[in-house]
Scaffold this active site. Structure first.
Site, PDB file in Angstrom:
ATOM      1  N   LYS A 104       0.826  -1.253  -0.001  1.00 18.82           N
ATOM      2  CA  LYS A 104       0.018   0.017  -0.100  1.00 18.82           C
ATOM      3  C   LYS A 104       0.868   1.204  -0.009  1.00 18.82           C
ATOM      4  O   LYS A 104       0.717   2.145  -0.637  1.00 18.82           O
ATOM      5  CB  LYS A 104      -0.905   0.010   1.337  1.00 18.82           C
ATOM      6  CG  LYS A 104      -1.886  -0.972   1.068  1.00 18.82           C
ATOM      7  CD  LYS A 104      -3.167  -0.677   1.598  1.00 18.82           C
ATOM      8  CE  LYS A 104      -4.422  -1.760   1.684  1.00 18.82           C
ATOM      9  NZ  LYS A 104      -4.424  -2.666   2.760  1.00 18.82           N
ATOM     10  N   LYS A 136      -9.252 -12.960  -7.471  1.00 14.60           N
ATOM     11  CA  LYS A 136     -10.041 -12.328  -6.085  1.00 14.60           C
ATOM     12  C   LYS A 136     -11.510 -11.883  -6.404  1.00 14.60           C
ATOM     13  O   LYS A 136     -11.425 -10.866  -7.283  1.00 14.60           O
ATOM     14  CB  LYS A 136      -9.241 -11.436  -5.366  1.00 14.60           C
ATOM     15  CG  LYS A 136      -9.549 -11.595  -4.011  1.00 14.60           C
ATOM     16  CD  LYS A 136      -8.680 -10.622  -3.018  1.00 14.60           C
ATOM     17  CE  LYS A 136      -9.484 -10.618  -1.469  1.00 14.60           C
ATOM     18  NZ  LYS A 136      -8.742  -9.613  -0.694  1.00 14.60           N
ATOM     19  N   LYS A 184     -14.806  -5.865  -4.341  1.00 13.84           N
ATOM     20  CA  LYS A 184     -15.885  -4.736  -4.590  1.00 13.84           C
ATOM     21  C   LYS A 184     -15.038  -3.815  -5.315  1.00 13.84           C
ATOM     22  O   LYS A 184     -15.511  -3.374  -6.415  1.00 13.84           O
ATOM     23  CB  LYS A 184     -16.203  -4.025  -2.974  1.00 13.84           C
ATOM     24  CG  LYS A 184     -17.334  -3.581  -3.270  1.00 13.84           C
ATOM     25  CD  LYS A 184     -17.947  -3.071  -2.067  1.00 13.84           C
ATOM     26  CE  LYS A 184     -19.374  -2.518  -2.391  1.00 13.84           C
ATOM     27  NZ  LYS A 184     -19.972  -2.211  -0.932  1.00 13.84           N
TER      28      LYS A 184
END
Ligand code: TRP
Length: 328
Positions: free
Chosen positions: A111, A194, A197
């Protein structure tokens, strides 16, 4: 009863990947363990968000969890920020966590590499997670593979704190172990490894049968099967065959194998059968969610009671911790 803790990000309504991969397992585990399930809104404020949206997502997540069968009579379901001891213990843990342990977390590195300015909260994310778990002295944490390194850090934290503040041979905090979810990862409708959303390849847990069909119909199947008369290979069809394995009875899964390989069923036929089994499992969940949405006071009452139960345990832990650390 042994104690488990698990947390979930307030991402709004659950999708079937979250449901199969985590929540269905939580529902089963609440029968065998003293279970604490937490919607982790303090984790969710790392990164950009809007306050109203967070409030809505937190509520929708709680509603989805209750509708899925998380039962406040059998477990403790609560929202993290309602129990301030989580952040209190996280600060304490920050003082005994080596920086290097945080910097080598893969989730952090990934990240951080995509951000211009990295906030301290991103680095300290797993310290808050350790506080979540250890506040309840939980020794078992049902999670997916991606959380294994965070749990390793929780054990380092427990060990460091015990070494400093608990008498030798009598550790206070347990070293929590991951209990990996039995379901394999649910593949996205587009075939991506995967279901997520942010990738837009999900089916929402509360979507109607028609909405599910609109997404299932174009979902990726065995790419080498061009015509209906071509023999298919279920092993090359991880999306639809994977969902059959998750939702359909074993007899149907066996039928799919035969009828796909023998080209008796086309992919649309196969998807129609799947839709029926999905709808059978999800209709009661959808109905409960509608009831809860129509009566928001039911969700409020469940979360109030959950926070109160959680807080009683959390306060007892903090008393011990502060006493042993010279803070009380
Ligand atoms: N990091 C977890 C996730 O992203 C969420 C989480 C926060 C959690 N605190 C936890 C999971 C404690 C297990 C235990 O999925």
């Amino acid at each position: 009863m042994p104690r488990i803790f698990s947390g979930i990000q307030p991402s709004g309504e659950l999708h079937i990947g979250n449901y199969l991969g985590a929540v269905k397992n939580w529902v089963a585990l609440q029968e065998q363990y003293e279970s604490f399930y937490c919607v982790v809104d303090y984790h969710a404020i790392i990164g950009s968000y809007t306050p109203d949206d967070l409030r809505r997502r937190t509520r929708d997540m709680a509603t989805s969890l209750l509708a899925s069968g998380i039962d406040p009579a059998k477990c403790t379901l609560f929202v993290q920020s309602r129990v301030p001891e989580h952040t209190e213990l996280a600060w304490i843990f920050n003082t005994i966590t080596p920086l290097g342990e945080l910097e080598r977390q893969v989730a952090f590195k990934e990240k951080a590499s995509r951000q211009e300015q990295v906030m301290a909260g991103l680095l300290n994310y797993p310290v808050l997670q350790a506080a979540d778990i250890l506040l309840y002295l939980a020794d078992t944490v049902p999670v997916g593979e991606d959380q294994v390194q965070h749990l390793e850090l929780s054990r380092v934290v427990a060990r460091n704190w015990n070494a400093r503040f608990a008498p030798e041979g009598a550790p206070y905090f347990p070293e929590p172990q991951p209990k990996l979810t039995p379901t394999r990862r649910i593949v996205g409708l587009d075939g991506n490894a995967k279901m997520s959303k942010s990738l837009g390849n999900t089916i929402g847990l509360l979507e109607s049968k028609d909405e599910m069909w609109a997404k299932l119909r174009p979902a990726v199947t065995d790419p080498s099967r061009m015509r209906k008369t071509d023999a298919g290979n279920p092993e090359q069809c991880p999306v639809v065959f994977g969902l059959h394995k998750a939702f359909s009875p074993a007899s149907t899964v066996a039928e799919v194998e035969v009828n796909c390989r023998g080209a008796q069923w086309g992919c649309v036929d196969c998807k129609k059968v799947l839709l029926e089994h999905m709808d059978a499992e999800l209709t009661p969940i959808r109905t409960r969610a509608q009831e809860l949405t129509a009566q928001p006071s039911l969700v409020d009452a469940a979360l109030d009671a959950g926070a109160e139960k959680a807080r009683a345990v959390a306060q007892r832990t903090m008393e011990q911790v502060k006493e042993r650390m010279g803070l009380a």
